[in-house]
Design an enzyme around this catalytic site. Structure first.
Site, PDB file in Angstrom:
ATOM      1  N   GLY A  32       0.878  -1.234  -0.238  1.00  0.00           N
ATOM      2  CA  GLY A  32       0.034   0.119   0.069  1.00  0.00           C
ATOM      3  C   GLY A  32       0.950   1.140   0.088  1.00  0.00           C
ATOM      4  N   ASP A  52       1.875  -8.779   2.400  1.00  0.00           N
ATOM      5  CA  ASP A  52       0.541  -8.130   1.891  1.00  0.00           C
ATOM      6  C   ASP A  52      -0.127  -9.306   1.394  1.00  0.00           C
ATOM      7  OD1 ASP A  52      -1.201  -6.368   0.659  1.00  0.00           O
ATOM      8  OD2 ASP A  52       0.196  -4.780   0.769  1.00  0.00           O
ATOM      9  N   ALA A  68      -5.414  -1.937   4.948  1.00  0.00           N
ATOM     10  CA  ALA A  68      -6.749  -1.489   5.345  1.00  0.00           C
ATOM     11  C   ALA A  68      -7.614  -1.446   4.169  1.00  0.00           C
ATOM     12  CB  ALA A  68      -6.485   0.172   5.637  1.00  0.00           C
ATOM     13  N   THR A  95      -9.688   0.729   1.709  1.00  0.00           N
ATOM     14  CA  THR A  95      -9.559   2.127   1.370  1.00  0.00           C
ATOM     15  C   THR A  95     -10.599   2.665   0.543  1.00  0.00           C
ATOM     16  OG1 THR A  95      -7.476   2.221   0.135  1.00  0.00           O
ATOM     17  CG2 THR A  95      -7.292   2.487   2.473  1.00  0.00           C
ATOM     18  N   THR A 125      -8.328   7.203  10.537  1.00  0.00           N
ATOM     19  CA  THR A 125      -8.637   8.179   9.201  1.00  0.00           C
ATOM     20  C   THR A 125      -9.467   9.423  10.005  1.00  0.00           C
ATOM     21  OG1 THR A 125     -10.002   8.510   7.380  1.00  0.00           O
ATOM     22  CG2 THR A 125     -10.884   6.784   8.832  1.00  0.00           C
ATOM     23  N   TYR A 163     -16.879   3.404   5.401  1.00  0.00           N
ATOM     24  CA  TYR A 163     -15.407   3.151   5.604  1.00  0.00           C
ATOM     25  C   TYR A 163     -14.983   3.761   6.874  1.00  0.00           C
ATOM     26  CZ  TYR A 163     -10.770   4.814   5.029  1.00  0.00           C
ATOM     27  OH  TYR A 163      -9.194   4.925   5.368  1.00  0.00           O
ATOM     28  N   LYS A 173     -13.364   1.999  10.367  1.00  0.00           N
ATOM     29  CA  LYS A 173     -12.189   2.252  10.993  1.00  0.00           C
ATOM     30  C   LYS A 173     -12.527   2.734  12.354  1.00  0.00           C
ATOM     31  CE  LYS A 173      -8.715   2.870   8.943  1.00  0.00           C
ATOM     32  NZ  LYS A 173      -7.741   1.738   8.450  1.00  0.00           N
TER      33      LYS A 173
HETATM   34  N1  LIG Z   1      -5.389   6.842   1.603  1.00  0.00           N
HETATM   35  C1  LIG Z   1      -5.993   7.746   2.222  1.00  0.00           C
HETATM   36  O1  LIG Z   1      -6.075   8.685   1.708  1.00  0.00           O
HETATM   37  C2  LIG Z   1      -6.056   7.653   3.495  1.00  0.00           C
HETATM   38  C3  LIG Z   1      -6.893   8.476   4.519  1.00  0.00           C
HETATM   39  C4  LIG Z   1      -6.915   8.541   5.908  1.00  0.00           C
HETATM   40  C5  LIG Z   1      -6.402   7.504   6.576  1.00  0.00           C
HETATM   41  N2  LIG Z   1      -6.055   6.490   5.804  1.00  0.00           N
HETATM   42  C6  LIG Z   1      -5.433   5.157   6.673  1.00  0.00           C
HETATM   43  O2  LIG Z   1      -4.056   5.119   6.419  1.00  0.00           O
HETATM   44  C7  LIG Z   1      -3.515   3.675   6.349  1.00  0.00           C
HETATM   45  C8  LIG Z   1      -2.862   3.458   4.975  1.00  0.00           C
HETATM   46  O3  LIG Z   1      -3.533   3.828   4.064  1.00  0.00           O
HETATM   47  P1  LIG Z   1      -2.955   3.618   2.474  1.00  0.00           P
HETATM   48  O4  LIG Z   1      -3.324   4.717   1.610  1.00  0.00           O
HETATM   49  O5  LIG Z   1      -1.530   3.382   2.333  1.00  0.00           O
HETATM   50  O6  LIG Z   1      -3.741   2.266   2.258  1.00  0.00           O
HETATM   51  P2  LIG Z   1      -3.648   1.617   0.362  1.00  0.00           P
HETATM   52  O7  LIG Z   1      -2.704   2.306  -0.313  1.00  0.00           O
HETATM   53  O8  LIG Z   1      -4.964   1.349   0.049  1.00  0.00           O
HETATM   54  O9  LIG Z   1      -3.013   0.241   1.253  1.00  0.00           O
HETATM   55  C9  LIG Z   1      -3.662  -0.756   2.115  1.00  0.00           C
HETATM   56  C10 LIG Z   1      -3.186  -1.928   1.902  1.00  0.00           C
HETATM   57  O10 LIG Z   1      -3.937  -3.103   2.538  1.00  0.00           O
HETATM   58  C11 LIG Z   1      -3.951  -4.218   1.631  1.00  0.00           C
HETATM   59  N3  LIG Z   1      -5.399  -4.971   1.841  1.00  0.00           N
HETATM   60  C12 LIG Z   1      -6.409  -4.498   1.524  1.00  0.00           C
HETATM   61  N4  LIG Z   1      -7.334  -5.539   1.665  1.00  0.00           N
HETATM   62  C13 LIG Z   1      -6.605  -6.480   2.244  1.00  0.00           C
HETATM   63  C14 LIG Z   1      -6.903  -7.674   2.602  1.00  0.00           C
HETATM   64  N5  LIG Z   1      -8.241  -8.438   2.694  1.00  0.00           N
HETATM   65  N6  LIG Z   1      -5.903  -8.746   2.851  1.00  0.00           N
HETATM   66  C15 LIG Z   1      -4.603  -8.161   2.999  1.00  0.00           C
HETATM   67  N7  LIG Z   1      -4.278  -6.713   2.974  1.00  0.00           N
HETATM   68  C16 LIG Z   1      -5.143  -5.964   2.276  1.00  0.00           C
HETATM   69  C17 LIG Z   1      -3.834  -3.549   0.194  1.00  0.00           C
HETATM   70  O11 LIG Z   1      -3.426  -4.520  -0.679  1.00  0.00           O
HETATM   71  P3  LIG Z   1      -3.860  -4.570  -2.172  1.00  0.00           P
HETATM   72  O12 LIG Z   1      -3.156  -3.359  -2.756  1.00  0.00           O
HETATM   73  O13 LIG Z   1      -3.383  -5.847  -2.742  1.00  0.00           O
HETATM   74  O14 LIG Z   1      -5.449  -4.354  -2.165  1.00  0.00           O
HETATM   75  C18 LIG Z   1      -2.919  -2.391   0.452  1.00  0.00           C
HETATM   76  O15 LIG Z   1      -1.574  -2.966   0.380  1.00  0.00           O
HETATM   77  C19 LIG Z   1      -4.667   2.857   6.221  1.00  0.00           C
HETATM   78  O16 LIG Z   1      -5.222   2.523   7.621  1.00  0.00           O
HETATM   79  C20 LIG Z   1      -5.884   3.996   5.984  1.00  0.00           C
HETATM   80  O17 LIG Z   1      -7.202   3.623   6.405  1.00  0.00           O
HETATM   81  C21 LIG Z   1      -5.697   6.399   4.394  1.00  0.00           C
END
Ligand SMILES: NC(=O)c1ccc[n+]([C@@H]2O[C@H](COP(=O)([O-])OP(=O)(O)OC[C@H]3O[C@@H](n4cnc5c(N)ncnc54)[C@H](OP(=O)(O)O)[C@@H]3O)[C@@H](O)[C@H]2O)c1
Length: 292
Positions: free
Chosen positions: A10, A30, A59, A61, A100, A124, A128
């Protein structure tokens, strides 16, 4: 120290892999090696690794898709993190977890602190928030970092979307009524792991003193429109020259399956004072990221 990083592909996990490897024997995994829709399998995997610290960057997301895939979002963002936290409590393993700004409803119209009461308005955000509660209720040693608008050059983030739109459109219409803290995944990875390097063998002491919830996001705040302006101005000439005009729009012009809080910017003073750091400003971080 053996560190287990969950979610290494991610935006955050990719960057955290590149900081955490400095601090110990890192196992970074992952999907499909771990599948958070299968909590028993995840716990079995963790038992085999037997880590001293778990960093969870997994997550679900996709905010809009979560409205349909409620069960999956709850498994990935709440039930399985809760099971991981129970494992951590039983085995006294510290857990670093992320949440989040979307736990809030956006009605406050001022920076949200850790004291503000969450009231998520989409699936979502609910998944969370209940994930946070499951971790807190487990009473495991933990820190939860609530963050916001995470971006990197990996697929999925807003910056990457703007680049794709900019390559194909002379006119970009971007909402100016959604306000948050753009957060560079690299900065988040560095700041969320700083203490791991510093506390060395004293992880237990660190987590008993500093355990809890922290807001950790890019410094300052911006609307999606203001952020896009900075992104476009700092893109390579061959892309920025395609975009002839940026037009402010309203969230109501772009109906989406999930409702979004309009003002969800986080106050990160608790993190800054506890960890004695000044979080870099969102604009500076965006420009630096685009230089790479
Ligand atoms: N992105 C945002 O804007 C945002 C905003 C606020 C908070 N956050 C929080 O910040 C943290 C990091 O977010 P991020 O942007 O790095 O998220 P991301 O890029 O969507 O990465 C999430 C990771 O989780 C993996 N994943 C999803 N479903 C899965 C499953 N069933 N089993 C195992 N792995 C799984 C994904 O793998 P795949 O790629 O293979 O699906 C990906 O590697 C999270 O806790 C998120 O809720 C993010």
């Amino acid at each position: 120290m053996k560190i287990l990083l969950l979610g290494s592909n991610g935006q955050l996990g990719y960057e955290a892999t590149r900081t955490l490897f400095c601090y110990g024997d890192l196992v970074a995994v992952d999907y499909p090696d771990i599948d958070f829709t299968k909590p028993d399998q995840v716990i079995k995997f963790i038992e085999e690794i037997n880590p001293d610290l778990i960093y969870n960057a997994v997550a679900y997301t996709d905010v809009d898709k979560a409205e349909q895939e409620t069960e999956k979002a709850m498994l990935v963002n709440c039930h399985t993190p809760g099971e991981v936290a129970n494992y951590c409590k039983k085995n006294n393993v510290p857990l670093i977890h992320f949440s989040t700004d979307y736990v809030f409803d956006g009605q406050k119209k001022a920076l949200y602190t850790e004291e503000d009461i969450p009231n998520p308005i989409n699936v979502y955000g609910k998944s969370k928030f209940t994930g946070e509660q499951a971790i807190i209720e487990s009473q495991c040693p933990h820190v939860i970092f609530r963050t916001s608008w995470v971006y990197s050059m990996r697929a999925g983030g807003f910056v990457k979307k703007v680049i794709n739109w900019g390559q194909n459109n002379e006119e970009l219409r971007i909402v100016d009524d959604q306000i948050g803290n753009p957060t560079w995944a690299r900065m988040l990875a560095i700041l969320s792991t700083l203490f791991v390097g510093n506390c060395d063998q004293n992880l237990d002491q660190f987590f008993s003193e500093k355990k809890g919830l922290y807001h950790l996001a890019g410094g300052g705040y911006a609307s999606r429109f203001e952020w896009t302006k900075v992104i476009v101005e700092n893109l390579p000439e061959e892309i920025s020259s395609i975009v002839k005009s940026l037009i402010p729009a309203k969230t109501s012009n772009f109906p989406t399956p999930a409702r979004r809080p309009l003002f969800s910017a986080l106050d990160c003073l608790k993190f800054e004072s506890t960890f004695n750091v000044k979080i870099p400003n969102w604009e500076k971080s965006t420009k630096l990221m685009l230089e790479n």
